[in-house]
Motif scaffolding. Sequence first.
Motif, short mmCIF file in Angstrom:
data_model
loop_
_atom_site.label_atom_id
_atom_site.label_comp_id
_atom_site.label_asym_id
_atom_site.label_seq_id
_atom_site.Cartn_x
_atom_site.Cartn_y
_atom_site.Cartn_z
N ALA B 34 42.73 -76.09 -3.30
CA ALA B 34 41.53 -76.83 -2.89
C ALA B 34 40.61 -75.98 -2.01
CB ALA B 34 41.93 -78.11 -2.15
N THR B 35 41.20 -75.04 -1.25
CA THR B 35 40.34 -74.21 -0.40
C THR B 35 40.86 -72.78 -0.40
OG1 THR B 35 40.28 -73.63 1.94
CG2 THR B 35 41.45 -75.63 1.37
N ASP B 36 39.94 -71.84 -0.44
CA ASP B 36 40.38 -70.45 -0.51
C ASP B 36 40.73 -69.89 0.86
OD1 ASP B 36 37.84 -70.59 0.37
OD2 ASP B 36 37.00 -69.05 -0.97
N ARG B 37 40.47 -70.68 1.92
CA ARG B 37 40.79 -70.16 3.25
C ARG B 37 42.24 -70.38 3.65
NH1 ARG B 37 36.52 -73.46 6.08
NH2 ARG B 37 37.59 -72.96 8.03
N PHE B 38 42.90 -71.36 2.99
CA PHE B 38 44.23 -71.76 3.45
C PHE B 38 45.21 -70.60 3.47
CE2 PHE B 38 48.53 -73.32 2.53
CZ PHE B 38 48.73 -74.04 3.69
N LEU B 39 45.20 -69.79 2.41
CA LEU B 39 46.24 -68.76 2.29
C LEU B 39 45.93 -67.47 3.05
CD1 LEU B 39 47.66 -68.98 -1.33
CD2 LEU B 39 48.77 -69.53 0.83
N ARG B 40 44.80 -67.42 3.71
CA ARG B 40 44.48 -66.19 4.46
C ARG B 40 45.43 -66.02 5.64
NH1 ARG B 40 38.03 -66.59 4.96
NH2 ARG B 40 37.56 -66.55 2.72
N THR B 41 45.78 -64.77 5.92
CA THR B 41 46.77 -64.49 6.96
C THR B 41 46.36 -65.12 8.28
OG1 THR B 41 46.94 -62.36 5.88
CG2 THR B 41 48.16 -62.65 7.93
N GLU B 42 45.07 -64.97 8.64
CA GLU B 42 44.65 -65.48 9.94
C GLU B 42 44.82 -66.99 10.01
OE1 GLU B 42 40.88 -63.94 8.77
OE2 GLU B 42 39.88 -65.70 9.60
N ASN B 43 44.58 -67.67 8.87
CA ASN B 43 44.75 -69.12 8.87
C ASN B 43 46.23 -69.49 8.98
OD1 ASN B 43 43.73 -71.88 8.59
ND2 ASN B 43 44.93 -71.84 6.70
N LEU B 44 47.05 -68.77 8.22
CA LEU B 44 48.49 -69.09 8.26
C LEU B 44 49.05 -68.85 9.65
CD1 LEU B 44 49.75 -67.80 4.79
CD2 LEU B 44 49.28 -70.14 5.53
N LEU B 45 48.62 -67.75 10.29
CA LEU B 45 49.07 -67.50 11.66
C LEU B 45 48.60 -68.60 12.60
CD1 LEU B 45 48.70 -63.65 12.27
CD2 LEU B 45 50.79 -65.03 12.13
N ASN B 46 47.40 -69.07 12.34
CA ASN B 46 46.85 -70.15 13.13
C ASN B 46 47.69 -71.42 12.98
OD1 ASN B 46 45.02 -71.25 14.87
ND2 ASN B 46 43.70 -72.03 13.21
N VAL B 47 48.06 -71.71 11.72
CA VAL B 47 48.92 -72.87 11.47
C VAL B 47 50.22 -72.74 12.26
CG1 VAL B 47 50.33 -74.04 9.73
CG2 VAL B 47 48.00 -73.38 9.19
N LEU B 48 50.81 -71.55 12.20
CA LEU B 48 52.09 -71.35 12.89
C LEU B 48 51.92 -71.48 14.41
CD1 LEU B 48 53.78 -68.48 10.87
CD2 LEU B 48 54.32 -70.91 10.89
N ARG B 49 50.79 -70.96 14.91
CA ARG B 49 50.58 -71.04 16.35
C ARG B 49 50.46 -72.50 16.78
NH1 ARG B 49 45.58 -68.49 17.45
NH2 ARG B 49 46.38 -66.47 16.82
#
Lengths: 504, 315
Positions: B34-49
């Motif tokens: 649905a969104t191309d930003r979800f899988l970006r490393t910075e986003n994933l790190l953000n999710v984990l943080r």
Amino acid sequence: MNTTPLLHMSAISKSFPGVKALDRVDFTVQPGEIMALLGENGAGKSTLMRILDGVFTPDSGQIFWRGQPVQIRSPQDAKNLGISMIHQELALVPYLDVAKNIYLGREPAGLLPGTIDWTTLYEQAHQQLARLDLDVDPRTPVRDLPLAQQQMVEVAKALSLSAQLIVMDEPTSSLSNAEVAVLFRTMRALKEQGVSIVFISHRLNEIFAIADRVTVLRDGSLVGSEPLQGMTADALIRMMVGRELGETNQRPAGEDVQSQRQPILEVRNLSRAGILHDINFTLYEGEILGVAGLVGAGRTELAETIFSVHPPTQGDILLRGQKLRLRRPADAIRAGIALVTEDRKGQGLFLRMEVGANISVRILHQLARFGLIRWRDSQHLAQEYVDKLGVRTPSVRQKVRNLSGGNQQKVVIAKWLTLKPQVLILDEPTRGIDVGAKGEIHRLMRELASQGVGILMISSELPEVLGVSDRVLVMRGGRVVAEMNPRLATQDDIMRAATGAKTS
Amino acid sequence: MASFAVTERSWKALLQQYGLFVSFLALCLLLSLATDRFLRTENLLNVLRQASINGIIAVGMMLVILTRGIDLSVGAVLALACVIAGDAVRQGWPSLIAIVLCLALGGSMGLVSGTLVTRLNIPPFIATLGMMTIARGLALSYTQGQPVTGFPADFRWLGAGTLLGIPVPIFIVSGIFLLGYVLLELTPLGRHVFAYGDNPSAAHYSGLSTRQIVLFVYVLSGALSALAGLILVGRLNSAAPTTAEGYEFDAIAAVVVGGTSFDGGQGTMWGTILGVLLIAVLNNGMNLLNVPSEFQTVVKGAVIALALLFYKAIR
């Protein structure tokens, strides 16, 4: 027979994963008949009754009610037909009074919509209780009644639903003999009124005393349905277990225990305000001391006081001559006292946990190295006790709730044995347990005693008290009123002491 | 017939074991489409943080729920512990001392809740509700409503630092999950938490130290809330008395979605980890998809309700 049976269950089969619980079982009850249902635990009695109550759907087979085929899909269906179940665990609301319990969910409507006509409710409740010849104020909260009367409230509730068939699942298991007599009188009165009763009990003498016919199940199959007239207890036991049973009396003959052994537990002037009065006795090493008495005589309270669930108001408890300072069960346990409680499921077991976890829960610290439990050791240890006590379970990973009552009791005992107690108190150790497992638990008690453990056994079953104990105390009204030698005493002697009846 | 029953049962066992994992993967798949930003490393790190804060709180919450309790005070405890510790560090206390102070304050507040529950028999819901309002009120009056800001870098390191390019909070939460797992599965205390939750009365009659068990879970929950607070405050460089409002909701949601039962005695650390990740991805996904924040809570509420229905159906 030319009458149409009230209930006819025909060729009922039911399987659970890995088990054939019922295999083409027939079960018939005539109007106004008391039918005993007998079988060891796991024989299929409960499954059959749950099918009748609509909790389980049979895989095959038919149910006929007054000759008509019926489908019972829920307990509500069963109630609508006129079938009521009275379970061992009573389905009453403890804080509501008797009348409110009887009419729970069916309160007579008042003038305004949504209101209750309390006057009518109490009047009707009074009538139902009168029908049972029961002298109880309908305004008494149920939790204030003795268990026997709570059961009567369940019966009254069933009658108010115009039940034609009442299933009583071990109604006598927690009653004293006097209370059983009252229950039987009620059952006979119901029978006069044309109500049929299915009576589940492990006590053969009761079955002979009250039932017209008996149906015996074994391993999910019907062994037979026979009239009780002319039947012997031996024949019945043979039907039930499919083999001859030795006497449960394991007591080595002619050994006078007290004279040659060390006292292990001494109770001196023990009192608890209003509950226990000046109790004195000594338990010897390797002795099985039976405690008899009616329900309410203070036997469980005595056990719980020794185990320090409740503090005594006065008196001392000495273990091997040392006065104990006990404030909670953990203190008693540390001193070497263990209690197998009367309420197995409520106070003894962690039902949703595994057999192994239940057995090892008390000694995890000993099984740990650097604070971490050595998992394999704990499994080995549990397996060792499972083997030693003959717990029938597919594995130590099985959840305890899936075991039969007798095997659950063995798990509770195993939990205590891991601590190597010096004094083992057993409160109604074989209540609700089938004949085979009962014998095994008696043998186990005898074996522990021979290893020097002092055993205090509370039991309401007089044959058990007389057959297993080395010595018997009788309690009444919170006092020890008699001490007897089971080799010389009779059931009548105990009953007279327990009820305070004059000796004839 | 019999074989049908067997397959039905193992189907349920399968669902119970992998249902949550599959739903989590499905949600991730959906979002990456649905969104191309979800899988970006910075986003994933953000999710984990973000997951790290809720994850630390959820471990404490899980233990409390295992004992048939609940801790509503986690957010307020976090706020009070952090404003006091933050104020201390700003007045020149060494950061390490302030951090220890923060954890001790959190643990003490848990001790108070636990004492109310074990000694005075106050239901956990009420006891921690009281602690929640008291702690929040104290935080507001201590700071007179103003946020405490401007912390030294070493105080902020727990929340804002990185190790090997990975945010420190991710190490902390991983450590807490691991310790939580070891505690629950391998120590006598952890097993006793399960036993107590399964049957408090049997635990008492078995001579387990029931009071200490219950006290322990509340102290742990308080201390872990404070630890989560240090991460939050470090990242924001600000400790507001109103911070972490409603955090109890996300922690409870993660624990429940993770399969821990309110009946006590049943739950796994794996489930809680997945629950935390699922809630974090859900929050992140809704932000990426620009779901209005008012509506996000509706979705989360629905997810909890669905999870409860699911576990009810398969148990």
